[in-house]
Structures are given as C-alpha cells and as structure tokens.
Design a protein around this motif. Structure first.
Motif, PDB file in Angstrom:
ATOM      1  N   HIS A  69     -19.641  29.318 -60.629  1.00 33.29           N
ATOM      2  CA  HIS A  69     -18.267  29.100 -60.178  1.00 33.29           C
ATOM      3  C   HIS A  69     -17.596  30.446 -59.877  1.00 33.29           C
ATOM      4  O   HIS A  69     -16.901  30.596 -58.885  1.00 33.29           O
ATOM      5  N   TYR A  70     -17.838  31.398 -60.757  1.00 35.14           N
ATOM      6  CA  TYR A  70     -17.365  32.770 -60.543  1.00 35.14           C
ATOM      7  C   TYR A  70     -18.522  33.690 -60.890  1.00 35.14           C
ATOM      8  O   TYR A  70     -19.499  33.258 -61.540  1.00 35.14           O
ATOM      9  N   GLU A  71     -18.457  34.922 -60.487  1.00 31.10           N
ATOM     10  CA  GLU A  71     -19.519  35.877 -60.830  1.00 31.10           C
ATOM     11  C   GLU A  71     -19.471  36.135 -62.328  1.00 31.10           C
ATOM     12  O   GLU A  71     -18.447  36.606 -62.842  1.00 31.10           O
ATOM     13  N   GLY A  72     -20.560  35.823 -63.005  1.00 28.03           N
ATOM     14  CA  GLY A  72     -20.598  35.973 -64.457  1.00 28.03           C
ATOM     15  C   GLY A  72     -20.694  34.626 -65.167  1.00 28.03           C
ATOM     16  O   GLY A  72     -20.935  34.571 -66.371  1.00 28.03           O
TER      17      GLY A  72
ATOM     18  N   GLU B 216     -23.220  38.963 -49.882  1.00 31.19           N
ATOM     19  CA  GLU B 216     -24.273  39.611 -50.688  1.00 31.19           C
ATOM     20  C   GLU B 216     -23.882  41.049 -51.029  1.00 31.19           C
ATOM     21  O   GLU B 216     -24.139  41.542 -52.124  1.00 31.19           O
ATOM     22  N   THR B 217     -23.223  41.693 -50.075  1.00 33.80           N
ATOM     23  CA  THR B 217     -22.770  43.069 -50.313  1.00 33.80           C
ATOM     24  C   THR B 217     -21.688  43.092 -51.393  1.00 33.80           C
ATOM     25  O   THR B 217     -21.708  43.922 -52.302  1.00 33.80           O
ATOM     26  N   LEU B 218     -20.766  42.142 -51.281  1.00 34.00           N
ATOM     27  CA  LEU B 218     -19.694  42.044 -52.282  1.00 34.00           C
ATOM     28  C   LEU B 218     -20.248  41.870 -53.689  1.00 34.00           C
ATOM     29  O   LEU B 218     -19.758  42.478 -54.642  1.00 34.00           O
ATOM     30  N   LEU B 219     -21.285  41.033 -53.804  1.00 35.44           N
ATOM     31  CA  LEU B 219     -21.864  40.780 -55.125  1.00 35.44           C
ATOM     32  C   LEU B 219     -22.445  42.057 -55.703  1.00 35.44           C
ATOM     33  O   LEU B 219     -22.278  42.357 -56.879  1.00 35.44           O
ATOM     34  N   ARG B 220     -23.128  42.827 -54.848  1.00 37.37           N
ATOM     35  CA  ARG B 220     -23.703  44.104 -55.324  1.00 37.37           C
ATOM     36  C   ARG B 220     -22.591  45.046 -55.773  1.00 37.37           C
ATOM     37  O   ARG B 220     -22.674  45.678 -56.819  1.00 37.37           O
TER      38      ARG B 220
END
Ligand code: TPP
Length: 326
Positions: free
Chosen positions: A243-246, A23-27
């Motif tokens: 699948h990937y962020e975005g 979750e931190t990585l996503l932010r």
C-alpha cells in the motif's frame, strides 16, 4: 484495433515513462534521498494512461494519494514533478505538496489528494462549472475501490446524475483498500453496479488492458461532452507494491502478486504492438532508454534545484477571490 495506429504506441511510451519514473522513485526513496511518503502506481499504468489519452488537454482530472501515473499521463512536466517530490522550489506546487499533492491547474490537473475520495466532489464541481459556462470541458475523478465506500462518493454521484454533469468517475479497483481485500469491504460483485443506484452508465473493464480502458473512457467522455451525463467506469487492476513503501503486506501471498505480474499491462501492450506489426524488441529497448534518460534528466534538475525557503510557508495558503454577481 483502436482506430488510430499511433495511439497504442504513444500509450505504451507513456506507460514506460511512468514505470521508469516510479522505479527510479523507489530507488531514491530506499536510499533516503526522496523525502515524504510514496504510494507506488506500478502495475496500474494502463488505467491512468488509457483514461488520460482519451482526454483533451483542457479537460480536468482529480487524482489520489496514488497519483503519480495520473499526473504524468495528463502531461505534468517531469522536471516539476520530480522537483515537487524532492521538496524543491521548482516543483509544480513550489515543493510544498510532495507526492500526494502534485497539481497543475493550467494542465487541468486539479491535484493529487491525501484525502481518500477527496477528488470526487472536486471533479464534479469542475464539471458543474463546465456545464454552467458551456465550455464543454469534461472532468475525470480517479479513485481507488476504497474511496467508493465513503459518503462524499455517494452524494457526488447522486448529484452528478441529477444535474447531468460532464464527469467520468474512474475507479481503479486494485484489489485492496489499505490492507483490506475488496470482498471484505464491499458486498457486491462489481463496483460498476453502484452506477444503477444513481441512474448513470456503469461499466467494468480490464484495467491492465490500455486499449480497453481507452475505448471505454472515450465512449464515456463523448457521452459527457454530448450532454448525456456521467459514467462510473471500474478498471480492474492490481498494485504490485505494498500500500505504501515499507508495507510488510501480511494480507496477501507472493503467489497472488506473481499471478498479477504475469498480466503486466506493459507486456500486454507489447504483445499487441508486435501482433499489429507496429513495434519490435529493438523499438521497445529504444523507448526504455529514452524514458530512462528523460527521468535521469528530471532527477538531476530536481537535485540541483533550491530547497523550499521555510519563510515562504505561509505564502500560497489562501487565495484572493473576486466574487462576482453577488
Ligand atoms: C478520508 C480518509 N480516510 C482514510 C484515510 C487513510 N487511508 C489512506 S489510503 C487508504 C486506502 C485507500 O484505498 P483505495 O481508495 O482503494 O486506494 P488504493 O490505496 O488502493 O489506491 C486509507 C483508508 C484517508 N487518507 N482519508
């Protein structure tokens, strides 16, 4: 019950740590602070944790492009992990690999891998080395459902069975390969059925139930260590993010995503821990706080680390090998 009361609580703590790190990585990624490309592991934590908890520290794993959960569960240093993703010189691969190439050979982490299925023959090679040297190490190859369609998967499983290698092939069947539903890329009911074609044990488990994954992996690892050959273990799970962020995700409905979120592997473990009288809400809160402070400390470590020096780009590309006995 899984036989060891501390095991479930430890596995829960590890799942919370991985979820918090993700979750931190996503932010950080959304804030354009994290470079590179992120394939989130959120929703699949029970598989990586249940599998790695069944291994000894000296055992080996190979991972995938969606490998954050695997490497953290195998004991990767969190400072080195975040520094690697930040492209800092203190990363596990000196910041040259990033998200899809975290590795630590000392810990038996033979690399995340951007090549789909690329880790499968590497794990079998490590298992072959183990059987030749007799050091009784077991290798695990993590892969997605899509990886079970590629040629090296089939060649590797065939040879692993013929050579009776101490390897466990763990398929994380998360419903999709890229943007393609499993039913649209395979015409079989269960991926574990493919084990029959090669003469090895095949089993399907609920990949969101960390106890079930741990039990099945323990049995497979024990078989491998006893010299009884490989196993194909299919863990049925789901990725919550794209699948990937975005990824705009036109290929699935929000209702489907929500139905899987209702089967959150962390909530399942919490319910079991309460049922067994091993934990309560206050302990869960304390575990989440502890995970958050560990992750914050590792992010701070990464941010304060030096960037990779571009002049070191050609270092660590080749290794000097001493070939003996030829
Ligand atoms: C050999 C190879 N083919 C294609 C790709 C492009 N690609 C990256 S991820 C991916 C889908 C992989 O699906 P799966 O193995 O099910 O893993 P998941 O992403 O679901 O975890 C593909 C086709 C690649 N990286 N490597």
């Amino acid at each position: 019950m899984i036989g060891n009361e501390g095991t479930l609580l430890d596995m829960y703590k590890m799942m919370v740590l991985i979820r918090t790190a993700e979750e931190t990585l996503l932010r950080l990624f959304e804030a354009a602070e994290m470079p590179g490309f992120i394939h989130s592991y959120i929703g699949e934590e029970a598989t990586g944790v249940g599998v790695c908890r069944a291994l000894q520290p000296r055992d080996i794993i190979t991972s995938t492009h969606r490998g954050h959960g695997h490497v953290i569960a195998k004991g990767c240093d969190l400072d080195g992990f975040f520094a690697e993703l930040y492209g800092r010189a203190t990363g596990t691969c000196k910041g040259k690999g990033g998200s899809m190439h975290v590795a630590d050979l000392e810990l038996g982490i033979y690399g995340a891998n951007g090549i789909v299925g690329g880790g499968v023959p590497i794990a079998a090679g490590a298992a072959l080395a183990s059987s030749m040297t007799g050091d009784s190490r077991v290798a695990v190859a993590f892969m997605g459902d899509g990886a079970t369609d590629i040629g090296p998967f089939h060649e590797t499983l065939n040879l692993a069975a013929v050579w009776n290698l101490p390897v466990v092939f763990v398929v994380e069947n998360n419903g999709y390969a890229d943007f393609i539903r499993v039913a649209d890329h395979q015409n079989i009911e269960r991926i574990a059925m493919r084990a029959d074609a090669y003469g090895m044990v095949g089993e399907t488990v609920d990949g969101n139930d960390v106890e079930a994954v741990h039990r099945a992996t323990t049995a497979a690892v024990d078989r491998a260590r006893r010299g009884e050959g490989p196993t194909l273990l299919e863990c049925v799970t789901y990725r919550w993010r794209g699948h990937y962020e975005g990824d705009p995700q036109p290929y699935r409905t929000q209702d489907e995503v929500e139905s899987w979120k209702a089967r959150d592997p962390l909530k399942t473990a919490e319910a079991r821990l309460i049922e067994l009288g091993l934990a309560d809400a206050a302990l869960f809160d304390a575990i989440r706080r502890e995970a958050a402070s560990r992750v914050d400390a590792s992010v701070a470590f990464a941010r304060n680390s030096p960037r990779v020096d571009p002049t070191s780009a050609l270092e660590d590309v080749y290794t000097d090998l001493e070939v003996r006995g030829w």
